[in-house]
Design an enzyme around this catalytic site. Structure first.
Site, short mmCIF file in Angstrom:
data_model
loop_
_atom_site.label_atom_id
_atom_site.label_comp_id
_atom_site.label_asym_id
_atom_site.label_seq_id
_atom_site.Cartn_x
_atom_site.Cartn_y
_atom_site.Cartn_z
CB CYS A 210 0.18 44.16 40.12
SG CYS A 210 1.73 43.53 39.28
CG LEU A 431 12.13 50.76 30.84
CD1 LEU A 431 12.92 51.30 31.06
CD2 LEU A 431 12.29 49.86 29.22
CB SER A 432 7.49 45.38 34.37
OG SER A 432 7.51 44.97 35.36
#
Length: 550
Positions: A210, A431-432
């Protein structure tokens, strides 16, 4: 058994016509910024003799036009990761694109049914299958709405709200799930299953993480360019306008598979202590002596303290500053003018320049510093991402730098860096939900963040996991209340707000298409069906009247 007869003249004409058609296609404004390293003849030879028109290509054209308009207006298409058809249909009312997240698929939709963190270790067809799931839902709800509207008069339709359910889908291709042939096949899967665009990152397959995990391993710049070329080639063979988003994880990367590409050399760390032993050999020897766990880790920590790990330019600058020179700043400038993040100077060339300036060699060994897996130590950062973004731009429609924080200054530095070489390049921004937004900025800045980014050229922005988080929050809240107050929790906190806000799923039979399917049944049975789902006795009639307790 005789072969099928074929007219070779017709065969040749068909081929030449295809070549001309491809050449004309590539002359369209859509491809003005796209670099191809192959010819139309190469693509035509690899196509089937049966032409297939993919609906996803229409979606890609729609997406490109949409982003063009946003670019022109300094605005953005902003969206989030959708989990299922319910979310897609609700998003379609307010947002103009849809995202399909590999992270969400890894945890909730792997075709192996085995959940996992975002390591891209799920089967290769996992995300394409989710795309198809959502694409089929989009098509179904579009058909359902169309029939419902066309059963109204033109005057009634003019007063009835319309939802564009066919919002273009951009999906996560991770690192491509293998080598070039895997990427060619994965791209084909996405085109066949409804994706308007895909993104691919420059991490190494097999060690992919990730974007907000540690231990990220990058591939060399050219290797990722090869991936981008493969995506475009596969789409070209299929006749698709598929959009390609090039993601770089170099801002926080710490490892690199190979030093073969000179563009990476500036960012590779090496030992500056000539007495430093080979780390991988040292670790292997320790293991052979029965040392494991924390004790083994402590050997690496101790080695790192003594090795004097630096980037080569840092080692040179230190030598200049520690030397007996009267013009130190001028010498540093002479070196850094030619050796900098964007100069693409090889380590060999940098060593030669350092030798000319210092009159001696600078000890620097990136091989002894390699990790036990064989990877080189890498020190990324924003300028590293700019370097890679500039390199990827000719082969991608959008560039995305994965970042550790929602840092506007950093986003500005990246945008200006890429656009310094490619002024018209579109950018994407994650825009995590891995960011702590309330710690990063106050609410008023959160509200304007998308707009401020769009003014920098970030035409597509997305919250990767908002579908996951909104579901978790809603279900946690409802389950908690349901456990305490029973059906009051459903009646008052779910059903009543659905009715009040006009959420059409409150009539879930109708939302699911029961009336549409009834129409199909009646159409094929002469207009009458005793088994119609929405006939007399359907409980959904209760919602035509005022709900109890309201």
């Amino acid at each position: 058994m005789p072969y099928t007869k074929i007219d070779v003249n017709e065969e040749e004409k068909f081929f030449q016509d295809q070549v001309k058609e491809i050449q004309q296609w590539w002359k369209e404004p859509r491809w003005a910024k796209t670099k191809r390293i192959y010819q139309a003849e190469d693509i035509a030879k690899k196509r089937s003799s049966l032409k297939v028109d993919y609906p996803s290509s229409n979606q890609a054209k729609k997406l490109y036009k949409l982003l063009q308009e946003h670019d022109k207006n300094k605005s953005a298409s902003f969206t989030f990761g959708a989990l299922d058809p319910v979310q897609v249909t609700q998003m379609a009312k307010y947002l103009d694109s849809i995202y399909v997240s590999g992270w969400q698929c890894s945890s909730t939709a792997s075709t192996s049914n085995e959940p996992s963190p975002d390591l891209a270790d799920y089967p290769m067809d996992t995300v394409p299958n989710k795309v198809e799931h959502l694409w089929f839902a989009q098509l179904f709800h579009d058909r359902k709405q169309r029939e419902e509207r066309l059963n109204l008069s033109k005057e009634e339709r003019a007063k009835t709200p319309y939802t564009d359910f066919l919002r273009p889908i951009i999906a996560d291709a991770d690192t491509g799930h293998g080598g070039i042939t895997a990427i060619l096949k994965l791209t084909k899967l996405f085109v066949e299953r409804g994706a308007a665009g895909i993104h691919i990152e420059d991490q190494a397959p097999g060690t992919k993480k990730c974007g907000h995990m540690a231990g990220k391993v990058l591939v060399p710049v050219q290797e990722h360019i090869n991936r981008l070329v493969a995506i475009r080639a596969s789409a070209d063979i299929l006749g698709s306008d598929l959009l390609c988003v090039a993601r770089t994880d170099s801002e926080a990367a710490t490892l690199l598979t190979s030093t073969i590409d000179h563009r990476d050399h500036y960012f590779v760390l090496g030992a500056t202590n000539p007495e430093s032993p080979d780390l991988a050999a040292l670790m292997a020897e320790a293991e052979s002596n029965g040392i494991y766990g924390d004790k083994l880790a402590s050997i690496e920590v101790e080695w790192t303290k003594k090795a004097g790990l630096k980037l080569f330019h840092e080692a040179v600058i230190d030598e200049i500053n520690n030397g007996n020179f009267s013009n130190k700043q001028a010498l540093i400038k002479k070196f850094t003018d030619k050796v900098n993040p964007l100069s693409a100077t090889s380590n060999k060339e940098a060593r030669k320049l350092a030798r000319e300036i210092l009159g001696k060699d600078v000890f620097f060994d990136w091989d002894v510093a390699r990790a036990r897996e064989g990877y080189y130590r890498y020190q990324g950062g924003t300028q590293c991402a700019v370097m890679r973004g500039q390199a990827y731009a000719p082969y991608a429609d959008m560039i995305w730098m994965e970042s550790a924080l929602p840092d506007f200054k950093q986003a500005k530095e990246f945008a200006e860096g890429v656009k310094a070489k490619w002024p018209d390049q579109w950018l994407a921004y994650n825009l995590s939900p891995s960011f702590n937004w309330n710690r990063a900025m106050p609410p008023n800045e959160q509200e304007t963040y998308i707009k401020r980014l769009s003014e920098l050229g970030y035409v597509w922005q997305f919250i990767t996991l908002a579908g996951l988080h909104t579901t978790a929050l809603a279900v946690d809240d409802f389950a908690n209340q349901y456990s305490q107050i029973g059906m009051r929790a459903y009646g008052q906190t779910i059903q009543a707000p659905e009715i009040e806000k006009g959420v059409e799923v409150v009539k879930h039979q109708k939302w699911s298409g029961a009336e549409y399917i009834d129409g199909l049944l009646k159409m094929v049975t002469g207009g009458v069906s005793s088994t119609a789902a929405m006939g007399a006795g359907v409980t959904e009639d209760q919602f035509k009247e005022k709900a109890a307790g309201k």
